[in-house]
Scaffold this active site. Structure first.
Site, mmCIF file in Angstrom:
data_model
loop_
_atom_site.group_PDB
_atom_site.id
_atom_site.type_symbol
_atom_site.label_atom_id
_atom_site.label_comp_id
_atom_site.label_asym_id
_atom_site.label_seq_id
_atom_site.Cartn_x
_atom_site.Cartn_y
_atom_site.Cartn_z
ATOM 1 C CD GLU A 298 -3.217 57.049 -4.485
ATOM 2 O OE1 GLU A 298 -2.715 57.683 -5.518
ATOM 3 O OE2 GLU A 298 -3.078 57.680 -3.223
ATOM 4 C CD GLU A 460 -5.615 59.816 -7.839
ATOM 5 O OE1 GLU A 460 -4.450 60.418 -7.276
ATOM 6 O OE2 GLU A 460 -6.472 59.390 -7.089
#
Length: 646
Positions: A298, A460
């Site tokens: 991220e 995720e």
């Protein structure tokens, strides 16, 4: 007469400007709705006993399940930037409710691992300048909202507001031995055995950069590398493999070494060189044991919350940096550029040195489904999406073996903040639950990158829910979204659930509970598997989602909702329904919501600003107005009968 004529002309111009503004926003929303909100028909046959059957066989068309975690969440004996950050700002400063910042819409799009957006520092020492406060306007217009508190004069005394202790990390100082996290460094086998017993075939973990390189290598690596730590990581990875699980390894998971933060971190080109030194050390040590590599988790989340908001450790943006952060030459794009360069170089080295037949190197990219609350919120959504959804993946697309998607839910943008929609269900950390969004995002990413011919992995997906009542349907509905995307031609290799055990969730501390397993910190971190742990195990071992399991999980949630039961919520909300930035040390209570958010069932509401509401009221027939709020049945009669039979 001249004044009257001038007034009439000004009124006409104002009317014309208002008309043009409304028309432009209507046009923007029509395009946005066509791309993102168009109703779809679920490809899943809900009358079948088996709703999804994932092919668990090895091979190109096979599918795997895994569990994910990160060093900063779980490792003890780690003096990293997050520990130092949490230990700052002891209770010698206070914060009043009037000083708290609403959650920033732009930053809300950059919330990683499901945690709530961290609040910009806002303590109020007397006779000092108040710290910089960043709002959506700073992202859009290139300046920051800030308040100067030191005018050289004594401030007038005002009634003292309710004060509360201010920490940079919430729900951390009020738990037992927070620095221990969950002792994965000292005792990895507790987590690994829990993971293996679910039947997963892939375990995602990370190696902490600051543990391996505790000091800046100004004079070379010889005197600054902790080779003992490297050997320990190698042993932990061997333990993962001894349990029969493959390893997905993350090299940078939101944890910048403190020494790198001191000189600017990813704002500086030299960080690329240091990261490559770290990458070479890791690759040379464990490359023969790794199946999937993720150089960066991220990246845009880290850059926004660190360098734009100053809400994560290692950022410290000044007013100019914050004000210009969203510009093409701003600090956000600067840091993202160097992280992209670092990925490209790491990709080359991993492929050059890896001893495995075909190492897979990708990215774990966070996507949040964002939608506007009102007509005039569309520009904010478009700006946030333009900066966060595709740019980083575009910049590294030539060197990707898979695209990892981290998805937790949706955000509703209202003005400069994030709206808590009372009719929506939320996680404990303020993330709107919306399984359809994962399906929509997979289709969008597949359309954009199908020319690359690389697969996707859900790196995720999870929800914070201590009661475990929401987590069970959340898990099944998001897996149905993945299966539906596969039916539509999206090549998805696997699904990683976040996470095994409750742990430290960034600036939210130990508040939100993401684990399939509860942790009793008062009893030496004793683990208590939740019902979702056993449900996940059943799905993983069979590779199937049954109609009965779906109906049962949903039925249990509806019982709680109809009984008006409440659960923990770690976000404060102001009188306008906007969520404050940052988590809470102690949760408030929020009731479960009676809304059908199952995959393929969510009915998107129209825009809720006064103008749009008035328009709908004027154009909708009376009968439609009466039936507008009528809900569809939460469960059909066949599912009710199925539950009764079982």
């Amino acid at each position: 007469m001249a004044v009257v004529a001038l007034f009439v002309t000004a009124t006409k111009l104002a009317g014309l400007l208002a008309t043009v503004t409304v028309a432009a926003n209507v046009f923007s929303f029509s395009r946005y709705r066509k791309q993102n909100l168009r109703p779809f028909r679920s490809p899943i046959n809900e009358s079948d006993d088996t709703l999804a059957d994932f092919n668990l066989n090895e091979g190109e068309d096979g599918f795997f399940f895994g569990l994910a975690t990160a060093p900063a969440h779980v490792e003890d004996k780690l003096d990293d930037a997050w520990l130092q950050f949490a230990q700052e700002n002891p209770c010698d400063k206070v914060e009043s409710e009037g000083d708290r910042q609403p959650a920033d819409a732009m930053m809300g799009s950059a919330t990683g691992d499901g945690g709530s957006q961290a609040a910009p520092p806002s303590g109020k020492p007397k006779k000092k300048k108040k710290p910089l406060k960043i709002a959506m306007e700073a992202m859009i217009r290139g300046y920051a909202k800030y308040v100067e508190g030191d005018t050289g004069e004594e401030d007038e005394e005002k009634p003292a507001p309710t004060e509360e202790c201010h920490h940079k990390v919430a729900a951390w100082h009020n738990v037992e031995h927070p620095e221990e996290r969950i002792k994965f460094w000292s005792d990895p086998d507790t987590e690994l055995k829990l993971a293996k017993d679910t039947g997963v075939s892939v375990f995602r973990m990370g190696i902490d950069w600051s543990r391996v390189m505790p000091k800046e290598p100004l004079n070379g690596l010889a005197e600054t590398v902790n080779y003992a730590a490297l050997e320990r990581y190698k042993w932990i990875i061997s333990r993962v493999r001894s349990y029969g699980m493959k390893v997905m390894l993350t090299l940078f998971h939101h944890s910048l070494p403190p020494w790198a933060g001191e000189y600017g971190g990813w704002k500086s080109e030299k960080t690329v060189g240091y990261f490559l030194d770290f990458t070479r050390l890791v690759v040379d040590s464990v490359s023969d044991m790794i199946d999937y590599w993720i150089p960066f988790n991220e990246p845009h989340v880290f850059c926004m919350l660190t360098y734009c908001a100053g809400a994560w450790p290692g950022g410290h943006p000044d007013m100019l940096e914050a004000a210009t952060s969203a510009l093409p030459t701003g600090v956000f794009m600067q840091a993202m550029h160097w992280m992209a360069i670092a990925h490209l170089k790491a990709y080359d080295y991993i492929h050059e040195k890896s001893t495995s037949s075909k190492p897979l190197v990708g990215v774990a990219h966070h996507v949040s489904f964002m939608r506007p609350y009102g007509l005039f919120d569309v520009p904010s959504v478009l700006l946030a999406n333009s900066m966060t959804i595709f740019p980083y993946v575009d910049s590294i697309s030539d060197k990707l073996d898979f695209i990892g998607i981290n998805y937790y839910g949706q955000e509703v943008v209202c003005g400069a903040g994030l709206k808590l929609v009372e009719t929506d269900e939320y996680s404990e950390s303020g993330r709107g639950i919306y399984p359809d969004g994962l399906y929509r995002m997979l289709l969008q990413f597949n359309d954009r990158y199908k020319h690359l011919n690389v697969p996707f992995i859900i790196t995720e997906n999870g929800v914070s829910d201590e009661t475990d009542i929401i987590r069970r349907p959340y898990l099944l509905e998001h897996l149905l979204a993945v299966h539906a995307a596969k039916i539509m031609g999206v090549r998805v290799l696997g699904y990683m659930f976040w996470t095994i055990s409750d742990n430290w969730e960034w600036a939210d501390g130990y508040g939100p509970k993401f684990g399939l397993v509860a942790v009793d910190r008062s009893k030496d971190l004793a683990r208590i598997p939740r019902p979702s742990y056993h449900l996940f195990t059943k799905v993983v071992t069979t590779g199937k989602i049954t109609r009965y399991d779906r109906a049962r999980a949903w039925h249990q949630l509806q019982i709680a909702a109809r009984a008006k039961e409440t659960r923990s919520f770690y976000r404060a909300v102001n009188k306008n329904g906007l969520m404050y930035a940052g988590g809470l040390d102690e949760p408030i209570q929020r009731p479960y919501v009676e809304r059908d958010w199952r995959f393929g069932h969510y009915e998107m509401e129209g825009l809720q600003d006064p103008l749009c509401r008035l328009w709908r009221f004027m154009t909708r027939p009376a009968t439609a107005t009466l039936n507008f709020r009528k809900r569809k049945p939460q469960m059909n009669e066949e599912d009710e009968a199925l539950l009764a039979i079982q």
